[in-house]
Scaffold this active site. Structure first.
Site, PDB file in Angstrom:
ATOM      1  N   GLY A  52      22.625  62.879  -8.909  1.00  0.00           N
ATOM      2  CA  GLY A  52      23.858  62.110  -8.729  1.00  0.00           C
ATOM      3  C   GLY A  52      23.728  61.053  -7.646  1.00  0.00           C
ATOM      4  O   GLY A  52      24.178  59.913  -7.804  1.00  0.00           O
ATOM      5  N   CYS A  53      23.087  61.412  -6.553  1.00  0.00           N
ATOM      6  CA  CYS A  53      22.920  60.478  -5.431  1.00  0.00           C
ATOM      7  C   CYS A  53      21.991  59.331  -5.818  1.00  0.00           C
ATOM      8  O   CYS A  53      22.225  58.182  -5.439  1.00  0.00           O
ATOM      9  CB  CYS A  53      22.398  61.216  -4.205  1.00  0.00           C
ATOM     10  SG  CYS A  53      23.530  62.519  -3.647  1.00  0.00           S
ATOM     11  N   THR A  54      20.956  59.631  -6.588  1.00  0.00           N
ATOM     12  CA  THR A  54      20.043  58.589  -7.049  1.00  0.00           C
ATOM     13  C   THR A  54      20.780  57.615  -7.968  1.00  0.00           C
ATOM     14  O   THR A  54      20.670  56.395  -7.800  1.00  0.00           O
ATOM     15  CB  THR A  54      18.826  59.215  -7.766  1.00  0.00           C
ATOM     16  OG1 THR A  54      18.143  60.072  -6.837  1.00  0.00           O
ATOM     17  CG2 THR A  54      17.880  58.151  -8.274  1.00  0.00           C
ATOM     18  N   ALA A  57      23.160  55.398  -5.843  1.00  0.00           N
ATOM     19  CA  ALA A  57      22.460  54.381  -5.054  1.00  0.00           C
ATOM     20  C   ALA A  57      21.894  53.278  -5.958  1.00  0.00           C
ATOM     21  O   ALA A  57      21.931  52.094  -5.606  1.00  0.00           O
ATOM     22  CB  ALA A  57      21.353  55.032  -4.228  1.00  0.00           C
TER      23      ALA A  57
END
Length: 163
Positions: A52-54, A57
């Site tokens: 999710g963070c990838t 970003a």
């Protein structure tokens, strides 16, 4: 009273963003005062190199030029180290800057988004995925709590353009 975040409360629209220094990937620091006179998107995420963070970003990176065209800076923030951020940037070709929040007493703590979480019966401290659109005067214009990543960067860009 709007404008002051009290202990135990979470950031809301109208609150002033505290000028707490965050470590940058080049060894310097950045705080909200560094963006005086322009809008800024602060996207807080739990951990580098997680799915999710990838995605989040990468989505903000893809729209970086469009944010810049609307006089809006973008800054990703987690508690990961500057070294981990550099690896994350290189591995995924990120173009938005990332900053490291202090382990204790950092900006996410002050905004009430570094909080106790639970998973599989274990309790731990973690970042609540939150995005704050800050106006040119350093106040939260809009806040997204518990962000769902899909389509989020586009929604934030639309809000930045409207501000």
């Amino acid at each position: 009273m709007m404008g002051d975040i009290k202990p135990g409360q979470t950031i809301e629209a109208g609150d002033t963003i505290p000028d707490i220094g965050l470590e940058t990937t080049d060894g310097g620091t950045v705080g909200i005062s560094d963006f005086a006179g322009q809008k800024v998107v602060l996207f807080f995420y739990p951990k580098d190199n997680t799915p999710g963070c990838t995605s989040q970003a990468k989505d903000f990176s893809a729209l970086k030029d469009q944010f810049a065209a609307s006089n809006t800076a973008v800054l990703g923030i987690s508690k990961d180290s500057a070294k981990k951020h550099l690896n994350f940037i290189a591995k995924h070709g990120l173009t938005v800057p990332l900053a490291t929040d202090a382990e204790n007493g950092g900006l996410s703590d002050a905004l009430g988004i570094w909080t106790e979480k639970q998973m599989y019966g274990k309790t731990y401290m973690g970042m609540v995925r939150t995005t704050v659109l800050v106006d040119a005067g350093g106040k939260a214009a809009q806040v997204w709590h518990k962000v769902k990543v899909k389509g989020h960067a586009e929604e934030v860009l639309a809000a930045a353009r409207a501000l």
